[in-house]
Scaffold this active site. Structure first.
Site, short mmCIF file in Angstrom:
data_model
loop_
_atom_site.label_atom_id
_atom_site.label_comp_id
_atom_site.label_asym_id
_atom_site.label_seq_id
_atom_site.Cartn_x
_atom_site.Cartn_y
_atom_site.Cartn_z
N SER A 49 -4.88 -6.66 9.10
CA SER A 49 -4.02 -6.00 8.12
C SER A 49 -3.42 -4.70 8.67
O SER A 49 -2.47 -4.17 8.10
CB SER A 49 -4.81 -5.69 6.84
OG SER A 49 -5.19 -6.89 6.19
N GLY A 241 -3.63 -9.53 5.02
CA GLY A 241 -2.70 -9.54 6.14
C GLY A 241 -1.80 -8.31 6.10
O GLY A 241 -1.81 -7.54 5.14
N GLY A 243 2.02 -6.07 6.60
CA GLY A 243 3.43 -6.17 6.29
C GLY A 243 3.75 -6.15 4.81
O GLY A 243 2.90 -5.94 3.94
N CYS A 268 -6.07 -8.99 -1.26
CA CYS A 268 -5.15 -8.06 -0.63
C CYS A 268 -3.72 -8.63 -0.53
O CYS A 268 -3.07 -8.78 -1.55
CB CYS A 268 -5.69 -7.61 0.72
SG CYS A 268 -5.11 -5.96 1.19
N LEU A 269 -3.23 -8.97 0.67
CA LEU A 269 -1.91 -9.57 0.76
C LEU A 269 -1.87 -10.86 -0.05
O LEU A 269 -0.86 -11.17 -0.69
CB LEU A 269 -1.53 -9.85 2.22
CG LEU A 269 -0.15 -10.47 2.44
CD1 LEU A 269 0.97 -9.53 2.01
CD2 LEU A 269 0.05 -10.87 3.90
N GLN A 272 -1.14 -9.98 -3.55
CA GLN A 272 0.27 -9.62 -3.74
C GLN A 272 1.16 -10.86 -3.74
O GLN A 272 2.09 -10.98 -4.56
CB GLN A 272 0.69 -8.64 -2.65
CG GLN A 272 -0.09 -7.33 -2.68
CD GLN A 272 -0.07 -6.60 -1.34
OE1 GLN A 272 0.57 -7.04 -0.38
NE2 GLN A 272 -0.78 -5.49 -1.27
N ASN A 310 -7.56 -1.51 1.86
CA ASN A 310 -6.60 -1.32 2.95
C ASN A 310 -5.30 -1.98 2.55
O ASN A 310 -5.09 -3.16 2.79
CB ASN A 310 -7.14 -1.93 4.25
CG ASN A 310 -6.08 -1.98 5.33
OD1 ASN A 310 -5.11 -1.23 5.30
ND2 ASN A 310 -6.24 -2.87 6.29
N PHE A 313 1.00 -1.74 -0.29
CA PHE A 313 1.87 -2.29 -1.33
C PHE A 313 1.01 -2.63 -2.54
O PHE A 313 -0.21 -2.80 -2.43
CB PHE A 313 2.59 -3.54 -0.84
CG PHE A 313 3.63 -3.27 0.21
CD1 PHE A 313 4.97 -3.16 -0.10
CD2 PHE A 313 3.26 -3.13 1.55
CE1 PHE A 313 5.92 -2.91 0.87
CE2 PHE A 313 4.20 -2.87 2.54
CZ PHE A 313 5.54 -2.76 2.19
N HIS A 352 -11.17 -5.39 -0.96
CA HIS A 352 -11.88 -6.30 -0.05
C HIS A 352 -13.34 -6.49 -0.46
O HIS A 352 -14.21 -5.72 -0.04
CB HIS A 352 -11.81 -5.76 1.38
CG HIS A 352 -10.48 -5.93 2.01
ND1 HIS A 352 -10.14 -7.03 2.77
CD2 HIS A 352 -9.36 -5.17 1.96
CE1 HIS A 352 -8.89 -6.92 3.18
NE2 HIS A 352 -8.41 -5.79 2.71
N GLU A 354 -15.35 -8.64 0.62
CA GLU A 354 -16.17 -8.99 1.79
C GLU A 354 -16.55 -7.75 2.59
O GLU A 354 -17.40 -7.83 3.49
CB GLU A 354 -15.39 -9.96 2.69
CG GLU A 354 -14.40 -9.34 3.65
CD GLU A 354 -13.15 -8.77 3.02
OE1 GLU A 354 -12.39 -8.07 3.72
OE2 GLU A 354 -12.91 -9.03 1.82
#
Length: 385
Positions: A49, A241, A243, A268-269, A272, A310, A313, A352, A354
Site C-alpha cells: 500500500s 493496495g 493509489g 482498505c483499498l 474503497q 494506512n 483516500f 487493517h 490483520e
C-alpha cells in the site's frame, strides 16, 4: 563544507538537509506521508500500500532492532524512500539478520536521517501530503524542488499493476514462519475456498485467512468477474493496495458484477473499491491515516477498537446509497471506517484487522467472513436439495 550529504525537497519549495543511508546511489520520488508507529518499520516498508510513497516516521529512533526474514508483508521493499530523525546503525534483537540500512541497500532504497521530522510532519499536517524527492547525488536545492513538482500526483493514479500478482496462485503458509496470532481455540470450518483479489495484498491477511481454515487462491487485480465465477469460491476477498481507488475502474466493474453472488470482505483499498462499486464516491484526504493506534468505534456493538491504518483516500459517507449501513467510524475525524450491505453478506473496513504491525482488536472480522461463507454455503446446499 556542509556535514550533510542528502536532501529531501518538497513541492512547496522546502528543502531539508540530512544524511543518507541505505543505497546512496538511488534516488526516491513520491508522495511524502507520515506514520505514527513506534515499531514495525520492516512491515511498513514492505506493505504494498506504500508503493509510490516516501514514509516519514514520527518516532525519532528507527532501526534499533534490525530486520529479519519473517517480518515482511511482501517479497520486497515497496515504499519509495524512508525519512527519519535518527537511524540506528547498531541493532540488537535475537531474530535480526541485518541492519535496516543494509536491508535498504540490498533493496536499492535510499533513506535520509538527521532532519527535523517534527517540523516536516507539521508541514504535512497543515499543507497536506505532498510530492517530494530524496537525493544524495544532486545538491542543487532549486533543481530538486523543480523535480519534486514533476512527480505524478497520487490523485488519479492507478498503482495496482506495480504490486499485484502476475498469475493466480494458491497461498501456502510456510511452517517455519511463526504466526503472529493464533485463532484462540476457534473451531474453523474446513474447505472454505476464498478468492483473494490482489491489489497489493499483505501477507498477514493471507496468514489470517489460512489460520481460520480457508483455502486461499490469490488472483491478479485485473481478474474478470467471469473468471472468478468459473473458480466458484465460497467467498471473495478484496485486498488493500496503493493509489487512487477511483482510478482502478476495471476492479470497480468486476466487483459491481459480483455484489449479490458471494460473501465479500474488503480491507482498505478493497473497502474503497466496494464503496465505488455501490455508487458512492471517494475523496483524497489531506494527510491520511497511517499508524497503529487509531481509535475506531464499532457502531453495531458500541465498542472502541484500537486499529492499524494506512490510507490516504476515504469513502464519502454522504454519498453512500441507502442499501448500505455504516458500521464503523474513525473517532479522530468521523470518517467512514466500515460499512455493510443491509441484505447481502458484504462488508468492509477502512483499516487493517490483520495488523502486522499493530493491535489485534479487530481480528473478529475474519471470523465474521468465515461465518458469512459458512452460512451462505449451507443455504446453497439447502437450495440444491
Amino acid at each position: 563544507m556542509s556535514p550533510f550529504n542528502a536532501c529531501l525537497a518538497l513541492e512547496n519549495g522546502m528543502v531539508f538537509h540530512g544524511n543518507g543511508f541505505g543505497d546512496l546511489n538511488a534516488e526516491a520520488t513520491g508522495e511524502v506521508v507520515f506514520n505514527t508507529a513506534m515499531s514495525g518499520y520492516q512491515e511498513v516498508l514492505t506493505d504494498p500500500s506504500y508503493k509510490g510513497q516516501m514514509i516519514t516516521f514520527t518516532y525519532p529512533h528507527i532501526g534499533n532492532y534490525g530486520v529479519n526474514i519473517h517480518d515482511v508483508e511482501s517479497d520486497r521493499v515497496q515504499a519509495e524512500g524512508l525519512i527519519v530523525r535518527e537511524y540506528s546503525q547498531t541493532y540488537s534483537n535475537w531474530r535480526a539478520t541485518h541492519s535496516l540500512g543494509e536491508y535498504m541497500q540490498q533493496s536499492n532504497i535510499i533513506g535520509i536521517e538527521g532532519i527535523d521530522t517534527r517540523a516536516l510532519v507539521r508541514v504535512l499536517r497543515s499543507e497536506g501530503a505532498m510530492r517530494g524527492i530524496i537525493s544524495a547525488k544532486q545538491t542543487d536545492d532549486d533543481l530538486l524542488v523543480e523535480r519534486a513538482r514533476t512527480v505524478p500526483s497520487m490523485e488519479g493514479l492507478d498503482l495496482t499493476g506495480l504490486v499485484t500478482t502476475a498469475q493466480p496462485f494458491v497461498w501456502k503458509h510456510d511452517a517455519a514462519e511463526p504466526l503472529i496470532l493464533s485463532v484462540n481455540g476457534y473451531r474453523s470450518p474446513k474447505n472454505l475456498r476464498v478468492a483473494a483479489l490482489d491489489f497489493g495484498i499483505k501477507r498477514n491477511i493471507l496468514r489470517r485467512l489460512s489460520s481460520y481454515g480457508c483455502e486461499v487462491t490469490v488472483f491478479p487485480g485485473t481478474t474478470s468477474a467471469e473468471d472468478l465465477r468459473a473458480f466458484d469460491p465460497d467467498g471473495i476477498f478484496l485486498s488493500n493496495g496503493p493509489g487512487d481507488p477511483a482510478a482502478v475502474g476495471y476492479a470497480i466493474e468486476t466487483i459491481s458484477q459480483l455484489l449479490t453472488e458471494k460473501p465479500i470482505f474488503g480491507i482498505c483499498l478493497g473497502h474503497q473499491l466496494l464503496g465505488l462499486a455501490y455508487g458512492a464516491t471517494t475523496y483524497k484526504m489531506k494527510f491520511g491515516h497511517r499508524g497503529l493506534n487509531h481509535p475506531i468505534k464499532n457502531l453495531m456493538t458500541g465498542k472502541i477498537e484500537i486499529t492499524s491504518q494506512n490510507h490516504g483516500f476515504a469513502v464519502d459517507i454522504a454519498t453512500m446509497p441507502p442499501e448500505l449501513e455504516l458500521t464503523h467510524i474513525n473517532l479522530n475525524d468521523q470518517t467512514c471506517a466500515g460499512f455493510r450491505h443491509k441484505q447481502y453478506p458484504v462488508f468492509c473496513v477502512q483499516y487493517h484487522p490483520e495488523a502486522a504491525p499493530g493491535t489485534h482488536d479487530s481480528d473478529y472480522l475474519f471470523r465474521q467472513f468465515i461465518e458469512d461463507m459458512t452460512a451462505h454455503k449451507a443455504a446453497q446446499i439447502q437450495v440444491a436439495v
